[in-house]
Design a protein around this motif. Sequence first.
Motif, PDB file in Angstrom:
ATOM      1  N   LYS A 169       0.832  -1.201   0.000  1.00  0.00           N
ATOM      2  CA  LYS A 169       0.000   0.000   0.000  1.00  0.00           C
ATOM      3  C   LYS A 169       0.864   1.247   0.000  1.00  0.00           C
ATOM      4  N   GLN A 170       0.347   2.286  -0.613  1.00  0.00           N
ATOM      5  CA  GLN A 170       1.003   3.587  -0.593  1.00  0.00           C
ATOM      6  C   GLN A 170       0.139   4.530   0.238  1.00  0.00           C
ATOM      7  N   THR A 171       0.758   5.197   1.207  1.00  0.00           N
ATOM      8  CA  THR A 171       0.022   6.106   2.080  1.00  0.00           C
ATOM      9  C   THR A 171      -0.113   7.475   1.418  1.00  0.00           C
ATOM     10  N   GLU A 172      -0.901   8.336   2.060  1.00  0.00           N
ATOM     11  CA  GLU A 172      -1.092   9.689   1.528  1.00  0.00           C
ATOM     12  C   GLU A 172       0.207  10.481   1.511  1.00  0.00           C
ATOM     13  N   THR A 173       1.129  10.149   2.421  1.00  0.00           N
ATOM     14  CA  THR A 173       2.390  10.881   2.498  1.00  0.00           C
ATOM     15  C   THR A 173       3.434  10.348   1.522  1.00  0.00           C
ATOM     16  N   GLY A 174       3.095   9.309   0.776  1.00  0.00           N
ATOM     17  CA  GLY A 174       4.010   8.764  -0.218  1.00  0.00           C
ATOM     18  C   GLY A 174       4.814   7.573   0.251  1.00  0.00           C
TER      19      GLY A 174
END
Length: 78
Positions: free
Chosen positions: A6-11
Amino acid sequence: MNASIKQTETGATVFSGRAAVEVFRAKTLASALRLYAKTGMKPNRMYTPTNMLATAATITGQKFKRGQFDLAAQALTD
């Protein structure tokens, strides 16, 4: 057990589960092999050319001869 990447909102990228961690391991090793092939620099003390090729062979099931760093990196990427 489920595996996910998964990739988070912060990258940040999160590798969760055994299969996802194996993907991370292969990507890291491929990058290390490319670095060594291009510059001759070892990423760390344990990543000797022999160890990197042996680990790539374990992951891919293919055998690599001395000096086949680009071939091993491509096999890991595939």
